[in-house]
Write a protein that holds these residues in place. Structure first.
Motif, PDB file in Angstrom:
ATOM      1  N   MET A  98       0.904  -1.012   0.022  1.00 20.58           N
ATOM      2  CA  MET A  98       0.066  -0.014  -0.043  1.00 20.58           C
ATOM      3  C   MET A  98       0.740   1.306   0.037  1.00 20.58           C
ATOM      4  O   MET A  98       0.387   2.229  -0.567  1.00 20.58           O
ATOM      5  N   GLN A  99       1.987   1.307   0.519  1.00 25.01           N
ATOM      6  CA  GLN A  99       2.920   2.369   0.624  1.00 25.01           C
ATOM      7  C   GLN A  99       3.137   2.646  -0.706  1.00 25.01           C
ATOM      8  O   GLN A  99       3.395   3.821  -1.010  1.00 25.01           O
ATOM      9  N   PHE A 100       3.652   1.571  -1.543  1.00 28.16           N
ATOM     10  CA  PHE A 100       4.153   2.056  -3.003  1.00 28.16           C
ATOM     11  C   PHE A 100       2.790   2.582  -3.869  1.00 28.16           C
ATOM     12  O   PHE A 100       3.065   3.447  -4.630  1.00 28.16           O
ATOM     13  N   TRP A 101       1.688   2.013  -3.586  1.00 27.77           N
ATOM     14  CA  TRP A 101       0.576   2.400  -4.222  1.00 27.77           C
ATOM     15  C   TRP A 101       0.245   3.898  -3.814  1.00 27.77           C
ATOM     16  O   TRP A 101      -0.086   4.851  -4.675  1.00 27.77           O
ATOM     17  N   PHE A 102       0.574   4.122  -2.518  1.00 29.78           N
ATOM     18  CA  PHE A 102       0.186   5.706  -2.174  1.00 29.78           C
ATOM     19  C   PHE A 102       1.291   6.667  -2.610  1.00 29.78           C
ATOM     20  O   PHE A 102       0.957   7.730  -3.411  1.00 29.78           O
ATOM     21  N   ARG A 103       2.637   6.362  -2.717  1.00 30.65           N
ATOM     22  CA  ARG A 103       3.785   7.054  -3.359  1.00 30.65           C
ATOM     23  C   ARG A 103       3.352   7.166  -4.880  1.00 30.65           C
ATOM     24  O   ARG A 103       3.484   8.286  -5.492  1.00 30.65           O
ATOM     25  N   ARG A 104       3.082   6.177  -5.524  1.00 30.11           N
ATOM     26  CA  ARG A 104       2.590   6.318  -7.086  1.00 30.11           C
ATOM     27  C   ARG A 104       1.353   7.233  -7.307  1.00 30.11           C
ATOM     28  O   ARG A 104       1.454   8.186  -8.156  1.00 30.11           O
ATOM     29  N   GLU A 123      -3.662   3.136   4.854  1.00 31.95           N
ATOM     30  CA  GLU A 123      -4.702   2.056   4.743  1.00 31.95           C
ATOM     31  C   GLU A 123      -5.964   2.866   4.281  1.00 31.95           C
ATOM     32  O   GLU A 123      -6.642   2.505   3.596  1.00 31.95           O
ATOM     33  N   THR A 124      -6.076   3.935   5.307  1.00 28.12           N
ATOM     34  CA  THR A 124      -7.489   4.625   5.206  1.00 28.12           C
ATOM     35  C   THR A 124      -7.549   5.452   3.714  1.00 28.12           C
ATOM     36  O   THR A 124      -8.658   5.178   3.153  1.00 28.12           O
ATOM     37  N   ASP A 125      -6.523   5.785   3.081  1.00 25.88           N
ATOM     38  CA  ASP A 125      -6.654   6.506   1.922  1.00 25.88           C
ATOM     39  C   ASP A 125      -6.886   5.511   0.825  1.00 25.88           C
ATOM     40  O   ASP A 125      -7.740   5.627  -0.211  1.00 25.88           O
ATOM     41  N   TYR A 126      -6.132   4.381   0.900  1.00 30.09           N
ATOM     42  CA  TYR A 126      -6.260   3.137   0.001  1.00 30.09           C
ATOM     43  C   TYR A 126      -7.682   2.609  -0.226  1.00 30.09           C
ATOM     44  O   TYR A 126      -8.214   2.549  -1.340  1.00 30.09           O
ATOM     45  N   TRP A 127      -8.178   2.322   1.067  1.00 29.06           N
ATOM     46  CA  TRP A 127      -9.678   1.847   1.056  1.00 29.06           C
ATOM     47  C   TRP A 127     -10.539   2.620   0.413  1.00 29.06           C
ATOM     48  O   TRP A 127     -11.655   2.463   0.109  1.00 29.06           O
ATOM     49  N   ALA A 128     -10.433   4.085   0.891  1.00 26.46           N
ATOM     50  CA  ALA A 128     -11.409   5.030   0.446  1.00 26.46           C
ATOM     51  C   ALA A 128     -11.565   5.295  -1.221  1.00 26.46           C
ATOM     52  O   ALA A 128     -12.536   5.204  -1.642  1.00 26.46           O
ATOM     53  N   HIS A 129     -10.192   5.021  -1.523  1.00 27.00           N
ATOM     54  CA  HIS A 129     -10.118   5.070  -3.230  1.00 27.00           C
ATOM     55  C   HIS A 129     -10.765   3.962  -3.841  1.00 27.00           C
ATOM     56  O   HIS A 129     -11.398   3.916  -4.734  1.00 27.00           O
ATOM     57  N   TYR A 130     -10.520   2.666  -3.029  1.00 29.99           N
ATOM     58  CA  TYR A 130     -11.106   1.534  -3.617  1.00 29.99           C
ATOM     59  C   TYR A 130     -12.408   1.506  -3.522  1.00 29.99           C
ATOM     60  O   TYR A 130     -13.033   1.244  -4.579  1.00 29.99           O
ATOM     61  N   TYR A 131     -13.075   1.646  -2.525  1.00 27.30           N
ATOM     62  CA  TYR A 131     -14.638   1.681  -2.481  1.00 27.30           C
ATOM     63  C   TYR A 131     -15.327   2.861  -3.259  1.00 27.30           C
ATOM     64  O   TYR A 131     -16.257   2.793  -3.901  1.00 27.30           O
ATOM     65  N   TYR A 132     -14.566   3.897  -3.548  1.00 32.29           N
ATOM     66  CA  TYR A 132     -15.190   5.025  -4.358  1.00 32.29           C
ATOM     67  C   TYR A 132     -14.988   4.507  -5.685  1.00 32.29           C
ATOM     68  O   TYR A 132     -16.034   4.738  -6.606  1.00 32.29           O
TER      69      TYR A 132
END
Length: 66
Positions: A1-7, A27-36
């Motif tokens: 997830m860190q790599f995803w966030f940086r990209r 993680e919060t940012d990842y899942w917020a984008h995923y569900y959106y």
């Protein structure tokens, strides 16, 4: 997830904005984008659902004991 966030935000590994974050923030940012982006990903179609049958059973007081 860190790599995803940086990209996602085009950050280098030593960027202070990235280094100040906690794993929970990422993680919060990842899942917020995923569900959106996948708003129907968590929806499940119940093929056995029959509203008329349920309403009929309610009217007849025919409840299943659990």
């Amino acid at each position: 997830m860190q790599f995803w966030f940086r990209r996602k935000y085009q950050l280098t590994p030593n960027d202070p904005k990235f280094l100040d974050l906690t794993i929970e923030d990422i993680e919060t940012d990842y899942w917020a984008h995923y569900y959106y982006e996948n708003s129907t990903a968590d929806e499940v179609e119940d093929e056995d659902f029959d509203l008329d049958d349920i309403l009929q059973k309610m009217e007849n007081d025919d409840w299943e004991e659990l």
